[in-house]
Enzyme design. Structure first.
Site, PDB file in Angstrom:
ATOM      1  N   TRP A 275      17.888  81.916 -17.975  1.00  0.00           N
ATOM      2  CA  TRP A 275      17.442  83.216 -17.554  1.00  0.00           C
ATOM      3  C   TRP A 275      16.819  83.686 -18.804  1.00  0.00           C
ATOM      4  CZ3 TRP A 275      19.426  85.865 -21.579  1.00  0.00           C
ATOM      5  CH2 TRP A 275      20.509  85.416 -21.981  1.00  0.00           C
TER       6      TRP A 275
ATOM      7  N   GLY B  82      19.452  74.673 -21.209  1.00  0.00           N
ATOM      8  CA  GLY B  82      20.601  75.719 -21.195  1.00  0.00           C
ATOM      9  C   GLY B  82      21.173  75.417 -22.276  1.00  0.00           C
TER      10      GLY B  82
ATOM     11  N   GLU C 290      17.217  70.358 -23.259  1.00  0.00           N
ATOM     12  CA  GLU C 290      16.673  71.510 -24.190  1.00  0.00           C
ATOM     13  C   GLU C 290      17.929  72.307 -24.444  1.00  0.00           C
ATOM     14  OE1 GLU C 290      13.877  71.195 -25.671  1.00  0.00           O
ATOM     15  OE2 GLU C 290      12.883  69.636 -24.327  1.00  0.00           O
TER      16      GLU C 290
HETATM   17  N1  LIG Z   1      16.281  74.159 -26.365  1.00  0.00           N
HETATM   18  C1  LIG Z   1      15.358  74.962 -25.614  1.00  0.00           C
HETATM   19  O1  LIG Z   1      14.342  74.885 -25.205  1.00  0.00           O
HETATM   20  C2  LIG Z   1      16.299  76.353 -24.994  1.00  0.00           C
HETATM   21  C3  LIG Z   1      15.454  77.464 -24.217  1.00  0.00           C
HETATM   22  C4  LIG Z   1      16.349  78.429 -23.646  1.00  0.00           C
HETATM   23  C5  LIG Z   1      17.631  78.538 -23.701  1.00  0.00           C
HETATM   24  N2  LIG Z   1      18.257  77.523 -24.294  1.00  0.00           N
HETATM   25  C6  LIG Z   1      19.632  77.624 -24.568  1.00  0.00           C
HETATM   26  O2  LIG Z   1      20.298  78.152 -22.998  1.00  0.00           O
HETATM   27  C7  LIG Z   1      21.450  78.663 -23.441  1.00  0.00           C
HETATM   28  C8  LIG Z   1      21.479  80.045 -22.804  1.00  0.00           C
HETATM   29  O3  LIG Z   1      21.196  79.893 -21.495  1.00  0.00           O
HETATM   30  P1  LIG Z   1      22.473  79.890 -20.424  1.00  0.00           P
HETATM   31  O4  LIG Z   1      23.321  80.868 -21.038  1.00  0.00           O
HETATM   32  O5  LIG Z   1      21.674  80.026 -19.214  1.00  0.00           O
HETATM   33  O6  LIG Z   1      22.776  78.209 -20.314  1.00  0.00           O
HETATM   34  P2  LIG Z   1      23.831  77.741 -19.152  1.00  0.00           P
HETATM   35  O7  LIG Z   1      24.275  76.189 -19.730  1.00  0.00           O
HETATM   36  O8  LIG Z   1      24.911  78.503 -18.915  1.00  0.00           O
HETATM   37  O9  LIG Z   1      22.833  77.648 -17.796  1.00  0.00           O
HETATM   38  C9  LIG Z   1      21.562  77.210 -17.846  1.00  0.00           C
HETATM   39  C10 LIG Z   1      21.225  76.840 -16.324  1.00  0.00           C
HETATM   40  O10 LIG Z   1      22.122  75.710 -16.034  1.00  0.00           O
HETATM   41  C11 LIG Z   1      22.898  76.374 -14.791  1.00  0.00           C
HETATM   42  N3  LIG Z   1      24.171  75.702 -14.756  1.00  0.00           N
HETATM   43  C12 LIG Z   1      25.307  76.061 -15.544  1.00  0.00           C
HETATM   44  N4  LIG Z   1      26.529  75.181 -15.021  1.00  0.00           N
HETATM   45  C13 LIG Z   1      25.885  74.147 -14.418  1.00  0.00           C
HETATM   46  C14 LIG Z   1      26.397  72.874 -13.878  1.00  0.00           C
HETATM   47  N5  LIG Z   1      27.593  72.530 -13.961  1.00  0.00           N
HETATM   48  N6  LIG Z   1      25.914  72.358 -13.148  1.00  0.00           N
HETATM   49  C15 LIG Z   1      24.341  72.573 -13.035  1.00  0.00           C
HETATM   50  N7  LIG Z   1      23.585  73.621 -13.594  1.00  0.00           N
HETATM   51  C16 LIG Z   1      24.389  74.505 -14.063  1.00  0.00           C
HETATM   52  C17 LIG Z   1      22.871  77.584 -14.741  1.00  0.00           C
HETATM   53  O11 LIG Z   1      22.931  78.107 -13.362  1.00  0.00           O
HETATM   54  C18 LIG Z   1      21.478  77.971 -15.541  1.00  0.00           C
HETATM   55  O12 LIG Z   1      20.494  77.841 -14.482  1.00  0.00           O
HETATM   56  C19 LIG Z   1      21.452  79.018 -24.992  1.00  0.00           C
HETATM   57  O13 LIG Z   1      22.388  77.893 -25.553  1.00  0.00           O
HETATM   58  C20 LIG Z   1      20.006  78.767 -25.495  1.00  0.00           C
HETATM   59  O14 LIG Z   1      19.952  78.259 -26.757  1.00  0.00           O
HETATM   60  C21 LIG Z   1      17.769  76.493 -24.951  1.00  0.00           C
END
Ligand SMILES: NC(=O)c1ccc[n+]([C@@H]2O[C@H](COP(=O)([O-])OP(=O)(O)OC[C@H]3O[C@@H](n4cnc5c(N)ncnc54)[C@H](O)[C@@H]3O)[C@@H](O)[C@H]2O)c1
Length: 536
Positions: free
Chosen positions: A176, A251, A273
């Site tokens: 998000w 994520g 990522e």
């Molecule tokens: N390296 C990069 O380019 C980058 C960019 C942006 C954010 N991030 C990282 O993302 C994190 C923040 O994002 P977040 O809180 O939304 O992460 P998250 O892992 O909770 O969720 C990311 C996405 O994955 C989905 N998701 C969650 N669990 C899942 C599952 N079991 N199966 C399939 N999909 C699933 C979520 O609905 C969301 O769309 C931070 O750690 C940040 O550093 C990394």
């Protein structure tokens, strides 16, 4: 803050615009975007609210696992015709999109702000990124994808080429925090390579992804090639590991590891990522005022909810006091605000869970003896999810904020005397995403950069120099990820490489009439000679 409501006729009022702001897209426009999302007939929809106000932005259909699998099938059917178009034609769609994103920026700036709660200047970073990515692949993708001639094993007689074919259907899961920029960075190259895409954005910021999806079709992408399904991650996660021909996940490290384990059984390619705990090093001869100003942008853009933002600053003891004074003064000058305009420097956190985890990190650090130099509290008077930009010092290893990603507007300052010590402390983390080095000269900074174990390093900048240079790969070492986005790498990961060699005349195995020993001797001389030829 300006809001507008309309009467429902039952003595209640409901917001007429998304999130209840004057100037925001109408609720009807939001509903029009939501209709682009596939599935959801068999499950309860969810309401999403604007971080600035807590008012409704959209009611979203939630796809089930079965819905998502059906969408993958439909995308597969649409992919062949898209892949059959010449790469130059696919590239032209992105070139048109580059112009459209810049022309239509007002609506998406409003949407990004409303869904994420970020300041408009941070939302603009997303518009700029999306336009830069569309522009880059709109100019370079056909060249990068073109078949590549290499020297064949026998000069003249063997002609050898590497071809690039699309993977097929790519699954993309997005977070998000950068809903427009990350959608662009991950989806556009997949499309340019001739794939169909099924994307699952986060519910919180679905409208931004749907907006870009609509605009891409306006730019010429055939409908059905890029599909969007919405849902809670865990619910439709299985379809995303079992159906795609490649998975691109952005994520948290925890979710990335879980998906990697699941997808490993299929031997399907994937990229991750993930998170970071990004260091900034300020060398003793660095320009202090510039470094302090750069640190403010690096730590507090999008309220620190940025994978590449800086959460640890190592500053040489000789300039530590001066730097800290300048940095704290600049931090205190930041204007917090919940408005759809450029009047605020810093927006809100995006979700109540974010507010809880940021507050918990600061409370834990305080309880264990850290000093809060500025900030350190939530600001419900500005909006329900606001948190002040916070600078900590005296942070020790036993505090959560020392090693865990905060993903909020919180940074710790540490002093150092010896650059070797600073480099080793900067590298002393499981993460390896981004770093920043401030030095008197680019060459001194670059020498330090080469010793940092992170996928990107910005010298005399926080993150924007590498993030904005789309030709450079971006991604993480260690637990910050696997694979890269952007650049040629970010496009080629969505392709299968196929090597084709056409042999003429001489065969490569001994003809019956020549004794094998004679043949192998002759071959060895030939191989030695060939190795001396200038060949690609
Ligand atoms: N390296 C990069 O380019 C980058 C960019 C942006 C954010 N991030 C990282 O993302 C994190 C923040 O994002 P977040 O809180 O939304 O992460 P998250 O892992 O909770 O969720 C990311 C996405 O994955 C989905 N998701 C969650 N669990 C899942 C599952 N079991 N199966 C399939 N999909 C699933 C979520 O609905 C969301 O769309 C931070 O750690 C940040 O550093 C990394």
């Amino acid at each position: 803050m300006t809001r507008t409501t309309e009467s429902t006729g039952h003595g209640e009022s409901r917001p007429r615009t998304v999130g209840g702001f004057v100037g925001a897209p109408s609720a009807a426009r939001a509903a029009q975007l939501v209709r682009r999302a596939a599935g959801g007939a068999d499950s309860a929809p969810v309401d999403i609210t604007a971080p600035f106000t807590g008012l409704l932005t959209a009611t979203l259909p939630q796809a089930t696992d079965a819905d998502a699998r059906k969408v993958f099938d439909e995308a597969r059917a649409a992919q062949a015709a898209w892949a059959a178009r010449p790469a130059t034609e696919r590239q032209r769609v992105l070139a048109r999109l580059h112009t459209l994103v810049l022309q239509r920026q007002e609506e998406i700036l409003n949407l990004v702000q409303l869904e994420s709660g970020k300041a408009r200047i941070d939302a603009y970073d997303e518009v700029a990124s999306a336009a830069l990515v569309a522009g880059y692949y709109g100019r370079h993708s056909a060249r990068i994808l073109a078949s590549r001639r290499v020297a064949g094993v026998l000069p003249v007689l063997t002609s050898a080429r590497e071809l690039r074919h699309p993977k097929g259907v790519v699954g993309i899961i997005s977070p998000w925090n950068y809903p427009l920029a990350l959608t662009a960075m991950d989806v556009f190259p997949a499309l340019a390579a001739g794939n169909a895409v099924v994307q699952k954005p986060d519910n919180q910021t679905a409208l931004s992804a749907l907006w870009l999806n609509e605009l891409t079709e306006e730019a010429g992408l055939p409908s059905g090639v890029w599909r969007i399904v919405l849902g809670h991650g865990g619910q439709i996660g299985d379809a995303f590991v079992e159906e795609p021909d490649y998975l691109c996940f952005t994520g948290s490290t925890a979710t990335g590891k879980k998906l990697a384990k699941q997808i490993a059984g299929r031997l399907t390619g994937y990229s991750l990522e993930l998170g970071g705990k990004n260091p900034m090093l300020v060398l003793p001869d660095a320009p202090v005022a510039k470094a302090a100003a750069g640190a403010v942008a690096a730590c507090f853009s999008s309220a620190g909810q940025l994978c590449v933002s800086v959460e640890r600053i190592y500053v040489h003891e000789n300039i530590r006091e001066e730097f800290t004074r300048a940095f704290v003064a600049r931090t205190e000058a930041l204007r917090l605000g919940a408005e759809l305009g450029y009047g605020a420097d810093l927006g809100s956190l995006t979700t109540p869970a974010q507010l809880d985890s940021v507050s918990a990190h600061v409370a834990d650090a305080r309880a264990k003896g850290a000093r809060v130099l500025t900030g350190g509290r939530s600001r419900p008077d500005v909006g329900p999810l606001f948190y002040e930009p916070t600078v900590l010092t005296d942070v020790t290893r036993d505090m959560a904020v020392f090693a865990e990603e905060t993903f909020g507007p919180v940074v710790s300052i540490y002093g150092y005397r010896d650059i070797e010590d600073a480099i080793s402390r900067a590298n002393d983390t499981g993460y390896g995403l981004n770093a920043s080095v401030w030095a008197a000269s680019g060459s001194v900074g670059s020498t330090v950069a080469a010793r940092l174990k992170t996928g990107t390093v910005n010298v005399n900048e926080g993150f924007a120099a590498t993030f904005g240079t789309v030709g450079l790969p971006m991604g993480g070492m260690k637990e910050s990820g696997l694979g890269r986005r952007n650049g040629a790498e970010g496009l080629l990961k969505y392709t299968e490489s196929q090597s084709v060699a056409v042999q003429r005349g001489l065969r490569l195995r001994p003809p019956r009439v020549i004794p094998p020993r004679l043949w192998t001797r002759g071959m060895s001389i030939g191989i030695r000679l060939l190795n001396r030829l200038p060949r690609r």
